[in-house]
Motif scaffolding. Structure first.
Motif, PDB file in Angstrom:
ATOM      1  N   SER A  47      29.758 -30.769 -44.045  1.00 29.72           N
ATOM      2  CA  SER A  47      31.429 -30.089 -43.916  1.00 29.72           C
ATOM      3  C   SER A  47      31.945 -30.098 -42.683  1.00 29.72           C
ATOM      4  CB  SER A  47      31.223 -28.647 -44.491  1.00 29.72           C
ATOM      5  OG  SER A  47      32.412 -27.958 -44.417  1.00 29.72           O
ATOM      6  N   GLU A  48      30.983 -29.899 -41.740  1.00 27.66           N
ATOM      7  CA  GLU A  48      31.548 -29.347 -40.185  1.00 27.66           C
ATOM      8  C   GLU A  48      31.902 -30.651 -39.594  1.00 27.66           C
ATOM      9  OE1 GLU A  48      28.697 -25.386 -39.780  1.00 27.66           O
ATOM     10  OE2 GLU A  48      27.886 -27.288 -39.031  1.00 27.66           O
ATOM     11  N   SER A  49      31.164 -31.951 -40.023  1.00 29.12           N
ATOM     12  CA  SER A  49      31.304 -33.133 -39.455  1.00 29.12           C
ATOM     13  C   SER A  49      32.491 -33.722 -40.014  1.00 29.12           C
ATOM     14  CB  SER A  49      30.228 -34.227 -39.660  1.00 29.12           C
ATOM     15  OG  SER A  49      29.758 -34.529 -40.830  1.00 29.12           O
ATOM     16  N   HIS A  50      32.934 -32.986 -41.088  1.00 31.24           N
ATOM     17  CA  HIS A  50      34.288 -33.706 -41.767  1.00 31.24           C
ATOM     18  C   HIS A  50      35.283 -32.955 -41.805  1.00 31.24           C
ATOM     19  CE1 HIS A  50      31.421 -36.839 -42.396  1.00 31.24           C
ATOM     20  NE2 HIS A  50      32.405 -37.782 -42.530  1.00 31.24           N
ATOM     21  N   GLY A  51      35.873 -32.002 -41.028  1.00 33.49           N
ATOM     22  CA  GLY A  51      36.920 -31.151 -40.933  1.00 33.49           C
ATOM     23  C   GLY A  51      36.412 -29.766 -41.403  1.00 33.49           C
ATOM     24  N   SER A  56      36.899 -29.868 -46.084  1.00 33.71           N
ATOM     25  CA  SER A  56      35.463 -30.333 -47.009  1.00 33.71           C
ATOM     26  C   SER A  56      34.588 -28.751 -47.234  1.00 33.71           C
ATOM     27  CB  SER A  56      34.471 -31.301 -46.221  1.00 33.71           C
ATOM     28  OG  SER A  56      35.219 -32.151 -45.797  1.00 33.71           O
ATOM     29  N   PRO A  57      35.136 -28.073 -47.983  1.00 30.45           N
ATOM     30  CA  PRO A  57      34.786 -26.864 -48.540  1.00 30.45           C
ATOM     31  C   PRO A  57      33.290 -26.933 -49.249  1.00 30.45           C
ATOM     32  CG  PRO A  57      36.602 -27.046 -49.981  1.00 30.45           C
ATOM     33  CD  PRO A  57      36.591 -28.445 -49.059  1.00 30.45           C
ATOM     34  N   VAL A  58      32.355 -26.011 -48.740  1.00 27.54           N
ATOM     35  CA  VAL A  58      31.210 -25.967 -49.495  1.00 27.54           C
ATOM     36  C   VAL A  58      31.153 -24.778 -50.637  1.00 27.54           C
ATOM     37  CG1 VAL A  58      28.524 -25.715 -49.149  1.00 27.54           C
ATOM     38  CG2 VAL A  58      29.733 -26.971 -47.631  1.00 27.54           C
ATOM     39  N   THR A  59      30.841 -25.318 -51.697  1.00 25.60           N
ATOM     40  CA  THR A  59      30.517 -24.106 -52.847  1.00 25.60           C
ATOM     41  C   THR A  59      29.111 -24.197 -53.439  1.00 25.60           C
ATOM     42  OG1 THR A  59      32.893 -24.432 -53.505  1.00 25.60           O
ATOM     43  CG2 THR A  59      31.262 -23.491 -55.028  1.00 25.60           C
ATOM     44  N   VAL A  60      28.632 -22.892 -53.421  1.00 26.97           N
ATOM     45  CA  VAL A  60      27.460 -22.782 -54.076  1.00 26.97           C
ATOM     46  C   VAL A  60      27.476 -22.429 -55.534  1.00 26.97           C
ATOM     47  CG1 VAL A  60      26.315 -22.661 -51.831  1.00 26.97           C
ATOM     48  CG2 VAL A  60      26.933 -20.722 -53.158  1.00 26.97           C
ATOM     49  N   LEU A  61      26.374 -23.149 -56.285  1.00 31.27           N
ATOM     50  CA  LEU A  61      26.361 -22.824 -57.759  1.00 31.27           C
ATOM     51  C   LEU A  61      24.973 -22.410 -58.086  1.00 31.27           C
ATOM     52  CD1 LEU A  61      27.477 -23.004 -60.728  1.00 31.27           C
ATOM     53  CD2 LEU A  61      26.625 -25.436 -60.686  1.00 31.27           C
ATOM     54  N   THR A  62      24.734 -21.283 -58.779  1.00 30.35           N
ATOM     55  CA  THR A  62      23.381 -20.947 -59.382  1.00 30.35           C
ATOM     56  C   THR A  62      23.541 -20.568 -60.755  1.00 30.35           C
ATOM     57  OG1 THR A  62      21.528 -19.589 -58.954  1.00 30.35           O
ATOM     58  CG2 THR A  62      23.577 -18.418 -58.933  1.00 30.35           C
ATOM     59  N   VAL A  63      22.516 -20.814 -61.637  1.00 28.93           N
ATOM     60  CA  VAL A  63      22.443 -20.487 -63.105  1.00 28.93           C
ATOM     61  C   VAL A  63      21.384 -19.496 -63.077  1.00 28.93           C
ATOM     62  CG1 VAL A  63      22.084 -21.302 -65.349  1.00 28.93           C
ATOM     63  CG2 VAL A  63      23.208 -22.621 -63.607  1.00 28.93           C
ATOM     64  N   GLY A  64      21.728 -18.087 -63.718  1.00 27.28           N
ATOM     65  CA  GLY A  64      20.511 -17.337 -63.768  1.00 27.28           C
ATOM     66  C   GLY A  64      21.120 -15.767 -64.145  1.00 27.28           C
ATOM     67  N   PRO A  65      20.292 -14.851 -64.153  1.00 30.03           N
ATOM     68  CA  PRO A  65      20.516 -13.304 -64.497  1.00 30.03           C
ATOM     69  C   PRO A  65      21.442 -12.862 -63.474  1.00 30.03           C
ATOM     70  CG  PRO A  65      18.355 -13.588 -63.803  1.00 30.03           C
ATOM     71  CD  PRO A  65      18.567 -14.897 -63.966  1.00 30.03           C
ATOM     72  N   GLU A  66      21.632 -11.816 -63.672  1.00 25.91           N
ATOM     73  CA  GLU A  66      22.509 -10.956 -62.775  1.00 25.91           C
ATOM     74  C   GLU A  66      22.117 -10.871 -61.537  1.00 25.91           C
ATOM     75  OE1 GLU A  66      23.755  -7.080 -63.973  1.00 25.91           O
ATOM     76  OE2 GLU A  66      24.528  -7.384 -65.821  1.00 25.91           O
ATOM     77  N   GLY A  67      20.662 -10.787 -61.188  1.00 21.90           N
ATOM     78  CA  GLY A  67      20.203 -10.736 -59.846  1.00 21.90           C
ATOM     79  C   GLY A  67      20.154 -11.964 -59.099  1.00 21.90           C
ATOM     80  N   ALA A  68      20.484 -13.033 -59.847  1.00 22.55           N
ATOM     81  CA  ALA A  68      20.840 -14.644 -59.237  1.00 22.55           C
ATOM     82  C   ALA A  68      21.893 -14.524 -58.422  1.00 22.55           C
ATOM     83  CB  ALA A  68      20.753 -15.797 -60.307  1.00 22.55           C
ATOM     84  N   ALA A  69      22.807 -13.689 -58.495  1.00 22.99           N
ATOM     85  CA  ALA A  69      24.009 -13.561 -57.236  1.00 22.99           C
ATOM     86  C   ALA A  69      23.331 -13.424 -55.943  1.00 22.99           C
ATOM     87  CB  ALA A  69      24.674 -12.238 -57.812  1.00 22.99           C
ATOM     88  N   ALA A  70      22.171 -12.760 -55.961  1.00 22.56           N
ATOM     89  CA  ALA A  70      21.609 -12.603 -54.672  1.00 22.56           C
ATOM     90  C   ALA A  70      21.460 -14.222 -53.840  1.00 22.56           C
ATOM     91  CB  ALA A  70      20.390 -11.880 -54.427  1.00 22.56           C
ATOM     92  N   GLN A  77      26.273 -16.017 -46.904  1.00 21.32           N
ATOM     93  CA  GLN A  77      25.831 -15.885 -45.532  1.00 21.32           C
ATOM     94  C   GLN A  77      25.741 -16.848 -44.395  1.00 21.32           C
ATOM     95  OE1 GLN A  77      22.910 -12.857 -46.107  1.00 21.32           O
ATOM     96  NE2 GLN A  77      24.403 -11.192 -46.900  1.00 21.32           N
ATOM     97  N   MET A  78      25.038 -17.806 -44.935  1.00 17.79           N
ATOM     98  CA  MET A  78      24.582 -19.002 -44.150  1.00 17.79           C
ATOM     99  C   MET A  78      26.077 -19.821 -43.685  1.00 17.79           C
ATOM    100  SD  MET A  78      21.108 -20.691 -46.158  1.00 17.79           S
ATOM    101  CE  MET A  78      21.054 -21.824 -44.814  1.00 17.79           C
ATOM    102  N   GLY A  79      26.862 -19.677 -44.453  1.00 20.92           N
ATOM    103  CA  GLY A  79      28.195 -20.297 -44.171  1.00 20.92           C
ATOM    104  C   GLY A  79      28.875 -20.998 -45.334  1.00 20.92           C
ATOM    105  N   ALA A  80      28.522 -20.988 -46.430  1.00 18.26           N
ATOM    106  CA  ALA A  80      29.190 -21.679 -47.614  1.00 18.26           C
ATOM    107  C   ALA A  80      30.603 -20.827 -47.748  1.00 18.26           C
ATOM    108  CB  ALA A  80      28.455 -21.451 -48.761  1.00 18.26           C
ATOM    109  N   ALA A  81      31.425 -21.485 -48.402  1.00 20.23           N
ATOM    110  CA  ALA A  81      33.091 -21.056 -48.510  1.00 20.23           C
ATOM    111  C   ALA A  81      32.965 -20.241 -49.734  1.00 20.23           C
ATOM    112  CB  ALA A  81      34.147 -22.033 -48.416  1.00 20.23           C
ATOM    113  N   SER A  82      32.564 -20.394 -50.926  1.00 17.85           N
ATOM    114  CA  SER A  82      32.642 -19.983 -51.949  1.00 17.85           C
ATOM    115  C   SER A  82      31.351 -19.986 -52.940  1.00 17.85           C
ATOM    116  CB  SER A  82      33.923 -20.565 -52.782  1.00 17.85           C
ATOM    117  OG  SER A  82      33.630 -21.897 -53.172  1.00 17.85           O
TER     118      SER A  82
END
Length: 262
Positions: A47-51, A56-70, A77-82
């Motif tokens: 993303s950083e090398s392409h604007g 070039s936004p970075v989205t993270v996706l997880t599948v899991g129980p409520e605690g997986a939101a962590a 916190q590392m830098g993903a946008a959403s």
């Protein structure tokens, strides 16, 4: 260009692992899978090398129980946008096959240009989900990459895969699925500013119904693998101590020979 990182919430390897009454791993002490941090870092570097986020936004996706939101929170916190959290009670007990169905549906909903994963999770350690998701999507898969390069026009992805005796250079057009090893980069550590900034980033929670999936396609009903029994590993037996009384060498050879280790 949109980049999507698949991350997993796993039991912390520093603590003993136990199964609950349903033969599922307890997740009281859980974290973002360490190997997924390399995937997040790879996506951020692309993303950083392409604007950056605006191009070039970075989205993270997880599948899991409520605690997986962590796991999503740490990635933000590392830098993903959403972030996106697929949360549905019916998913519990899914094997890799049924999990890949959920991930495929989520990817199609989000429509990224590139999907990035770690080389494996640190709990089940199957290492098959990148290939499963790519196969379901019908996308090229560039797996186990130790070096990643995206062309200037963001149209072609090239990687280096290091094998036992050779290194391979692979490339494909986008969209594609990429998995990176723990040799691909050095994941960044969130600083105080990024930790505070993560609180303002959007996280969407979606259900199976919103993905167009029925409950019989996930969980135990949608899995090809059935877990029959699980339990704590037995305590290790005490080893044999050979005292050197002048014949220790012979005793050691006999010990190895009895176990066909010579």
């Amino acid at each position: 260009m949109k980049v999507l990182v698949l991350v997993k919430y796993v039991p912390d390897a520093q603590f003993p692992r136990h199964f609950d009454a349903n033969n599922r791993l307890e997740r009281a002490e859980s974290i973002l899978s360490e190997l997924d941090e390399y995937a997040v870092e790879a996506a951020l570097q692309i993303s950083e090398s392409h604007g950056g986020d605006k191009v070039s936004p970075v989205t993270v996706l997880t599948v899991g129980p409520e605690g997986a939101a962590a796991a999503v929170k740490k990635s933000l916190q590392m830098g993903a946008a959403s972030g996106v959290h697929v949360l549905d009670d019916a998913i519990a007990g899914s094997d890799a096959l049924s999990t890949s169905r959920v991930l495929e549906a989520a990817v199609r909903r989000l429509q990224p240009d590139l999907v990035v994963t770690g080389m494996s999770s640190t709990d089940a350690e199957t290492g098959v989900l990148p290939s499963m998701v790519a196969a379901r999507l019908g996308w090229p898969q560039l797996t186990l990459a130790s070096e990643v390069t995206l062309s200037e026009d963001a149209g072609t992805l090239s990687v280096r895969r290091d094998e036992d005796a050779v290194s391979l250079t692979l490339s494909s057009p986008l969209p594609a699925v990429l998995s990176v090893t723990d040799q691909a980069n050095e994941p960044r550590y969130p600083n105080f500013k990024s930790i505070l900034g993560a609180r303002k980033k959007p996280v969407e929670t979606i259900s199976l119904a919103e993905l167009g999936l029925s409950a019989d396609l996930v969980g135990a009903a949608g899995s090809a693998v059935s877990l029959l029994e699980a339990g704590d590993a037995p305590a290790r037996a005490a080893g044999r101590v050979i005292v050197d009384d002048g014949s220790a060498g012979v005793a050691l050879v006999d010990f190895l020979a009895d176990r066909k280790l010579l």
